[in-house]
Write a protein that holds these residues in place. Structure first.
Motif, short mmCIF file in Angstrom:
data_model
loop_
_atom_site.label_atom_id
_atom_site.label_comp_id
_atom_site.label_asym_id
_atom_site.label_seq_id
_atom_site.Cartn_x
_atom_site.Cartn_y
_atom_site.Cartn_z
N ASN A 177 0.93 -1.30 0.20
CA ASN A 177 -0.06 0.07 0.09
C ASN A 177 0.82 1.28 0.04
O ASN A 177 1.90 1.13 0.77
N LYS A 179 0.32 5.06 1.02
CA LYS A 179 -0.91 5.84 1.62
C LYS A 179 -0.19 7.18 2.16
O LYS A 179 0.90 7.47 2.56
N THR A 188 -5.19 6.10 -0.33
CA THR A 188 -4.28 4.78 -0.29
C THR A 188 -4.55 4.13 -1.57
O THR A 188 -5.66 3.99 -2.24
N HIS A 190 -3.89 0.32 -3.50
CA HIS A 190 -3.35 -0.94 -3.05
C HIS A 190 -2.89 -1.46 -4.14
O HIS A 190 -3.51 -1.41 -5.41
#
Length: 264
Positions: A177, A179, A188, A190
């Protein structure tokens, strides 16, 4: 994990002592990265407040006559330690004009970096002075394969417009991730199913879903991503929680190592 090394050359010993003294003057604590070819002292005292940030790299063959180490695993063959810089500097002060210096990773009721100094003696026997330096073994780390670097660069460039800092986190499920968090927004990105190197973590108490994270300067990450001109055959990210992120790129016979210290 195992580590032992020996210095017998007087010039090498004096040089190693001077390096240790320099590091002790720059920062109270430091991280020591031990790999098969190098020793790295990582300093990042109060980095977020404008303190000292430095990376000191020593080629082990230039200092040590003997050097043996076994890291976390064959794939992740390195050891990270944290120690008080002055403790190492004080121990090496007794090594002036010594016959030999030995350094070993030990456990004497607590993890230690044991420094043994063999001094010259008027008799046939040698005098040994031993220093046990308390250390903290940094084992909260995760290694993960990276997604396409161009994709990462595109994401980080957009995040740079929102924040100066970024959190990189990864786990043993192949999840990564990126962020950013501000008072107004949390964003964020992913990445899943990236994969982890075999035996990249030996900690028995780490669950696969547990995240290792590091808070870094987004400009330093973007500088690394923007500098890539070729597509690597292997791109690996090693995260040592709240300490450092290490990028290991391999392209044919060229290897690039890039380290970004964590913000405090």
């Amino acid at each position: 994990m195992k580590f032992r090394a020996k210095i017998v050359d007087a010039a090498c010993l004096n040089h190693f002592t001077r390096v240790s003294n320099m590091i002790a003057k720059l920062a109270k604590t430091c991280s020591l990265r031990i790999s098969p070819d190098k020793l790295n002292f990582i300093l990042s005292d109060k980095l977020a407040s404008g303190g000292v940030s430095m990376w000191c790299e020593l080629e082990q063959e230039n200092f040590f006559s003997e050097f043996q180490m076994e890291g976390v695993s064959a794939e992740n063959n390195e050891i990270y330690l944290e120690l008080t810089s002055e403790n190492l500097s004080r121990a090496l002060k007794t090594a002036q004009n010594a016959r030999a210096l030995k350094i070993k990773l030990t456990n004497k009721h607590f993890p230690c970096l044991t420094v043994s100094v063999e001094l010259f003696s008027s008799s046939s026997s040698s005098r040994i002075v031993t220093h046990d330096i308390p250390i903290k073994v940094i084992s909260n780390s995760v290694s993960i394969y990276l997604p396409a670097l161009k994709t990462m660069k595109s994401v980080v460039e957009k995040m740079k417009n929102i924040s100066n800092h970024l959190v990189i986190e990864a786990n043993l499920n192949g999840e990564l991730n990126l962020k950013i968090e501000t008072e107004l927004v949390c964003v964020t990105t992913h990445f899943k199913d990236l994969g982890n190197p075999p035996s990249c973590n030996t900690s028995q108490d780490r669950r696969p879903e547990d995240m290792a994270e590091v808070h870094v300067d987004i400009k330093k990450l973007l500088q690394f991503l923007a500098g890539q001109q070729v597509t690597p055959t292997r791109a690996l990210c090693n995260i040592v929680s709240n300490r450092i992120v290490h990028f290991d790129l391999l392209h044919e016979d060229v290897s690039l190592q890039y380290f970004i210290p964590a913000l405090s």
